[in-house]
Structures are given as structure tokens and as C-alpha cells.
Write an enzyme that holds these catalytic residues in place. Structure first.
Site, short mmCIF file in Angstrom:
data_model
loop_
_atom_site.label_atom_id
_atom_site.label_comp_id
_atom_site.label_asym_id
_atom_site.label_seq_id
_atom_site.Cartn_x
_atom_site.Cartn_y
_atom_site.Cartn_z
N ASN A 133 30.17 27.70 94.62
CA ASN A 133 28.97 27.17 93.95
C ASN A 133 28.77 25.67 94.20
O ASN A 133 28.05 25.02 93.46
CB ASN A 133 29.01 27.49 92.45
N ARG A 174 32.95 16.76 85.04
CA ARG A 174 33.55 17.17 83.78
C ARG A 174 33.21 16.14 82.71
O ARG A 174 33.23 14.94 82.97
CB ARG A 174 35.09 17.31 83.90
N GLN A 214 33.36 23.24 75.30
CA GLN A 214 32.29 24.15 75.68
C GLN A 214 32.49 25.49 74.98
O GLN A 214 33.57 26.05 75.11
CB GLN A 214 32.28 24.34 77.20
N HIS A 237 26.18 24.42 80.72
CA HIS A 237 26.95 24.41 81.97
C HIS A 237 26.44 25.53 82.89
O HIS A 237 27.02 26.62 82.94
CB HIS A 237 28.43 24.61 81.65
#
Ligand code: NDP
Length: 392
Positions: free
Chosen positions: A145, A283, A312, A331
């Protein structure tokens, strides 16, 4: 036969499967550096399907059950269900988007655990030191990704600089408030844009931004080849301090480890040009959360965007949800339907090799045989904790 515990994000609130916007996804033949695409023996899903949520199951159920394994898929990453299955799981699959933190304490409660597989990129939700000590293999689907994230970062840079979100809101609210929309809108052209960490994602961003007529800068622990610097007209900085004081836009793509943890604190932010923008899809803990909020409130930062949060999912009252001039998303940058097809195929390839006792590709390995391995030996350190709140 093995138990595979797979932790995925919840299904859409409107139900599964969704009504897809398109009938297919473009097929990408190879990654930019020539790394071959994921190559499992076969796949049991149609590329373009929503695979990363619970009902999508990464397209793994048919394959795993045919081989006699037990597949448990849950979105419970913090509760009793996860803990119960962890006790006898041989494989845990998780994702950075919905991380099941594998802290040292949890690893100690998982005596059968042999493989921690990240369906995506970024294994800092796993305590790598504990994985090394316990002989657990850690693997992720490198490159699956990277371009997805690079596109998201470019989008968010433009979103901030052009003041897109407030303009969109005026449309939704029935307005036509041109002055309100443009009072904070600029062209990206002519700006200095700096990338922190010119790895796979950072380089892809630099390549995509080059045609915008910006001056490109970067900081990395390792300098890029001279030909690439010349091709993209890059200015190298040998410290993050030098970079951030020289640019209008900072785009962060460094891994989270002790040297990047809380890199952006009040002191560093104070050295940035007034009205700078930060986009961080790396991050969240690279930032000091409240110092970012203060810098937006004081005007030192004109905008902040990204898709990474800590923890998260963030609490409803997380200050980044409501801080001024932000363009945050959940995210999602690395989990487009296009990316899902690649990381689901890569997860299957890793499982096929793992169960066959064949070597997992070096480019997928983070930890193996009691040490950092493969791509992990270059990208990670084992001495720091996976994440300061691992286990949260
Ligand atoms: P790469 O490993 O390709 O690149 C990382 C780069 O960071 C390397 O060039 C590395 O240099 C450099 N680096 C390491 N430490 C520092 C430092 N202290 N300061 C500056 N540069 C440093 O990683 P990717 O580009 O694939 O991914 C980067 C990060 O993006 C991942 O670690 C992950 O956290 C995040 N990510 C986020 C996603 C999302 O969905 N939002 C999805 C995928 C990744 P060297 O080679 O010398 O170590």
C-alpha cells in the site's frame, strides 16, 4: 492444525457487502522498484472487493479451512474475545488501521504463537523485542500500500494548502462564501516542500510532487543516489531541524522507533516557518499530540493532516478531532480497495509459505529466527517498545 486469529476492522454500518462504486480495479503489474507483486498459488476473492473488514476475512476462509485450519475473525482487538483466542493461536493477523497490539504481556500469554502477520505495512503494534525473544516470526506485505499512502499524502498536502475542507463545508451548508473559502487558500506552486524519510512512500511522494513546480527537500538517515537527487532537483538536509526550518510543507514518512518517537515537540515546531503545514501518514507518536494542537492554535502551523492517530481508534474527545485547521482522516490511506487486493494476496502468500515450511520472502520479513530479518533488519530496531502504549 493451526488456529489463525485474524483481527480486522468492523463492517460498514450500512452492511456487507457494500454497493461498489466501480466494477473492477486497475491491475498493477509491478512495484516501482521491480519487487514482484504478491504471488499466492491462487486467490478466493475478486480484486476490488472489501476484504479488510470482518466479513471480508481477507479472502482467507476457504483456503484455510480446506487445509484443516481454524480461522477466527473478529474486530475485538482489546477485549476478552481476542485474549481468549490468543491463548492457543498459532498465527495472529492484524492491521495498522485497526491494530491488535501484541505487547510483551500479550505475547507471554500466547505460548503457541509462531507468526504475527501484518496485513499491510508497519508492524510497530508488535513488540519486536518480545517477538525476537519468543522466536515469533513477524511479517508484513511490503509495498502493498505504499503508493496508496503516497497518493493520500499528496491529496492532504493540497487539501491543506488550498483550504479544501472549509470550502467543501460552505457548499454543504448552502453557502457561496468565496472570501471565507479563500482567506486561507494558497497555491502549492513555488512552495518549499520537505519529505522526512525518502523510503518507498517518501520517494513516491517526491516523484508525484515534482511536476507541481515546488522546491523539493528531504531528510533521511541515508542519502539518495545522486542521479535521483538531480532528476527531481532535491535538496538534502542532514538533520530534521535543518529541513523543517527551510520549508513550507513537511510530509512525514519515517518509521516509528526510538529516534523518531516524539520527534515533533514544541521546540522543533517553534523553529518552523510561521504558517507551515504538516502531513503525517507515518505514525502519530512521531508528534507530541498536544504540541501540535498548540502550534495550530498559535498559528505556527497553518494546517495539519494525516491519517494516523494514537491510540487507534482515538477517543471521541481526542483533541485532533476538533483542533483548528486540520484535515485528518481515519487510518485509511493504506486500505483502499486497490491496496486490499494486494495485501490480502500477500497475506495469503505468507501463510502458504509459513504452512509449507518454505522461506517467506525476505522483503516481507521483519523478525525471523530470533532476530530482525529481511526488510525488518533495515527498517526497524528491536530495542524500543513497539509502541509506548502497546497493550492498550
Ligand atoms: P521504508 O522502509 O521504505 O522507508 C523508511 C525510510 O525512513 C528509510 O529510507 C529509512 O532510512 C528512513 N528512516 C529511518 N529512520 C529515520 C529517521 N530517524 N529519520 C529520517 N528517516 C529515517 O518505509 P515506507 O516508506 O514503506 O513506510 C514508511 C512508514 O510509513 C512505515 O514505517 C509506516 O509506519 C508508515 N506507513 C503508513 C501507512 C498508512 O496506512 N498510513 C501504510 C504503510 C506505511 P534507512 O533505510 O537508512 O533506515
Amino acid at each position: 492444525m493451526a488456529k489463525i486469529l485474524c483481527v480486522l476492522y468492523p463492517d460498514p454500518v450500512t452492511g456487507y457487502p457494500p454497493e461498489y462504486a466501480r466494477d473492477s480495479i486497475p491491475m498493477v503489474e509491478a512495484y516501482p522498484d521491480g519487487q514482484p507483486m504478491p504471488s499466492p498459488a491462487t486467490i478466493d476473492f475478486t480484486p476490488g472487493e472489501l476484504l479488510g473488514c470482518v466479513s471480508g476475512e481477507l479472502g482467507l476462509r476457504k483456503y484455510l479451512e480446506a487445509a484443516g485450519h481454524e480461522l477466527v475473525v473478529t474486530s475485538d482487538k482489546d477485549g476478552a474475545e481476542f485474549e481468549r483466542h490468543l491463548a492457543d493461536a498459532e498465527v495472529v493477523i492484524s492491521q495498522p488501521f485497526w491494530p491488535a497490539y501484541l505487547s510483551a504481556e500479550r505475547i507471554a500469554k500466547a505460548p503457541n504463537l509462531k507468526l504475527a502477520l501484518t496485513a499491510g505495512i508497519g508492524s510497530d503494534h508488535v513488540d519486536l523485542d518480545a517477538a525476537i525473544k519468543s522466536g515469533i516470526t513477524v511479517a508484513e506485505v511490503t509495498y502493498s500500500n505504499s503508493i496508496s499512502v503516497a497518493e493520500h499524502a499528496v491529496m492532504q498536502i493540497l487539501t491543506l494548502v488550498r483550504n479544501f475542507v472549509p470550502s467543501y463545508k460552505w457548499v454543504i451548508e448552502g453557502g457561496w462564501n468565496i472570501a471565507d473559502c479563500v482567506e486561507r487558500a494558497y497555491d502549492l506552486e513555488g512552495m518549499d516542500v520537505g519529505v522526512i524519510a525518502a523510503g518507498r512512500i517518501g520517494q513516491a511522494v517526491l516523484r508525484r510532487l515534482a511536476p507541481f513546480g515546488v522546491r523539493l527537500h528531504y531528510f533521511d538517515t541515508r542519502r539518495l543516489p545522486l542521479e535521483l537527487e538531480q532528476e527531481l532537483n532535491l535538496t538534502f538536509h542532514d538533520s530534521v531541524e535543518s529541513l523543517v526550518s527551510s520549508v513550507d510543507v513537511v510530509d512525514v514518512h519515517a518509521p516509528l522507533h526510538p529516534s523518531t518517537y516524539h520527534m515533533f515537540d514544541a521546540d522543533l515546531l517553534a523553529t518552523m516557518r510561521r504558517g507551515s503545514y504538516i502531513v503525517n501518514t507515518a505514525r502519530a507518536e512521531i508528534m507530541v499530540r498536544d504540541d501540535v494542537v498548540a502550534a495550530l492554535e498559535s498559528g505556527r502551523l497553518a494546517g495539519y493532516a494525516g491519517d494516523v492517530w494514537y491510540p487507534q481508534p482515538p477517543a471521541a474527545d481526542h483533541p485532533w478531532r476538533t483542533m483548528p485547521h486540520h484535515a485528518m482522516t481515519p487510518h485509511v490511506s493504506g486500505t483502499t480497495l486497490s491496496a486490499q487486493a494486494r495485501y490480502a494476496a500477500g497475506a495469503r502468500e505468507i501463510l502458504e509459505d509459513f504452512f509449507a515450511g518454505s522461506p517467506i520472502r525476505d522483503e516481507y520479513l521483519i523478525v525471523d529466527g530470533g532476530a530482525l530479518a529481511g526488510v525488518g533488519a533495515a527498517s526497524y530496531t528491536a530495542d524500543g517498545k513497539a509502541s509506548p502504549g502497546a497493550g492498550a
